[in-house]
Design an enzyme around this catalytic site. Sequence first.
Site, PDB file in Angstrom:
ATOM      1  CG  PHE A 204      -1.653   1.305   1.437  1.00 12.86           C
ATOM      2  CD1 PHE A 204      -2.826   1.556   0.743  1.00 12.86           C
ATOM      3  CD2 PHE A 204      -1.188   2.272   2.322  1.00 12.86           C
ATOM      4  CE1 PHE A 204      -3.514   2.748   0.925  1.00 12.86           C
ATOM      5  CE2 PHE A 204      -1.868   3.469   2.504  1.00 12.86           C
ATOM      6  CZ  PHE A 204      -3.041   3.711   1.808  1.00 12.86           C
ATOM      7  CG  LEU A 227       1.583  -0.397   5.811  1.00 11.97           C
ATOM      8  CD1 LEU A 227       1.237  -0.127   7.259  1.00 11.97           C
ATOM      9  CD2 LEU A 227       0.324  -0.386   4.945  1.00 11.97           C
ATOM     10  CD  GLU A 228       6.409   4.706  -1.100  1.00 10.15           C
ATOM     11  OE1 GLU A 228       6.484   5.832  -1.634  1.00 10.15           O
ATOM     12  OE2 GLU A 228       6.612   3.631  -1.704  1.00 10.15           O
ATOM     13  CG  LEU A 229       2.162   4.645   5.592  1.00 10.82           C
ATOM     14  CD1 LEU A 229       1.834   4.414   7.056  1.00 10.82           C
ATOM     15  CD2 LEU A 229       0.976   4.293   4.703  1.00 10.82           C
TER      16      LEU A 229
END
Length: 460
Positions: A204, A227-229
């Site tokens: 994501f 998760l790359e936020l």
Amino acid sequence: MRDTISPIDGSVYRSTTEHGTRDIENAISLAHRAFPDWAALSINERATFVTSFVAAIVADKADIATEITWQMGRPVAQSPGEINGFKDRADYMIGIAEEALHPFVPEGQSMGKRFVERVPLGIIGVMSPWNYPFLTSVNAIVPALMAGNVVLLKHSFQTPLVAERYAQAAIKAGLPKGVFQILHLNHENTARLIADPKLGGVCFTGSVKGGIAIQHALTDSFIPCGLELGGKDPAYVRADANLEHSIENLLDGSFFNSGQSCCGIERIYVHEAVYNRFIDGFVSLAKKYILGNPLEQDTDLGPMVKTEAADFVRAQIGRALHKGARSLIDETLFPSSKKGTPYLSPHVLVDVNHDMAVMTEESFGPVVGIMKVKNDEEAIGLMNDSKYGLTASLWTDDMDEAQSIAGRVEAGTIFMNRCDYLDPALAWTGYKNSGRGVTLSKFGYDHLTKVKSFHFREIK
């Protein structure tokens, strides 16, 4: 149906039919059947398919660039660069697959065979955002396929044609049925997809809020989740920095894509010895931007993706000004910048501090706050005073000092004399609320596979 509203003029650019529960079930069933045969292919055989898949997208670069501009507002003069970057990353990850996935054999083999293989996870759900619709998705899609996984792509409703381009490329490349599929899903159905027990992993890219929602959907599962936020990426300009180079590159790092980049520069700390010269040069260059219709070749600053996104940044700037910050850019210099529209001029704020949200909360827009610092220690403390840790950049002529400072800065990537860039040979990862897991480089394959040990003993 979901409408994609173009930030250029507020028109409906695309209406997309949403997929529902039955579509999800059918896609997962098809992927589940396709997985064994795809995983059984050699890496070289998969590379042939994936290379053709990538080439099919690159062949339509000109049309895709215009589509990107209409969907999310980036100037058309800049949009083709995304496909160039897409190809570079894809080619690199294809090229290193054999080495990255090579079995590990312990030294000193005893009787029998002992080795460790990296095997695919199965069905990978890829959730990608609109701001860099190909560059964010390629990081997961290409290595996932190369590792022997099958992929279900859910793209943003702001950029649905990106998903459609991928689907068309899969057909042109002759990918076996079920190996790559797309789904246009709302939040509820995205959670339903993620929670399906047949899913092998999730990748994501998006907001912290979105990452938390992904984690909640995986409450009853132990599958890997990358998760790359978000980010609030800092830069530190030391007294010995090349100011001309620093100003030019930090300006681009702050305002490219209207500041809508997770690794864009959002706060700058400048040594007091060069602060005034840096500010003068930075502001002078910022005033030369041309904000306007992104379909015109001379435009280098387009609209933000939505009016509400621009209004969020306007409100953040307003609160900072109320607390004592000063804006050094007269918005009247940019006639296209108007309230009630997604068109927002660049903003350079000084007299800022960490009591202001503009220096601590993600802005994701064309605004940057600049603070004066006395020394390296103060700069390091301020850079680390954040709940994010995606990238940080150091601007100096002293590589030894840069390495010393970099070791103390809490971020997944530390740059020297550059920013806002992904090298596919290096691991892309975030600290703190910027996420977890790794994409790109050989380490990216670690998160799209699982290890399987083989310990065979021969009886003679």
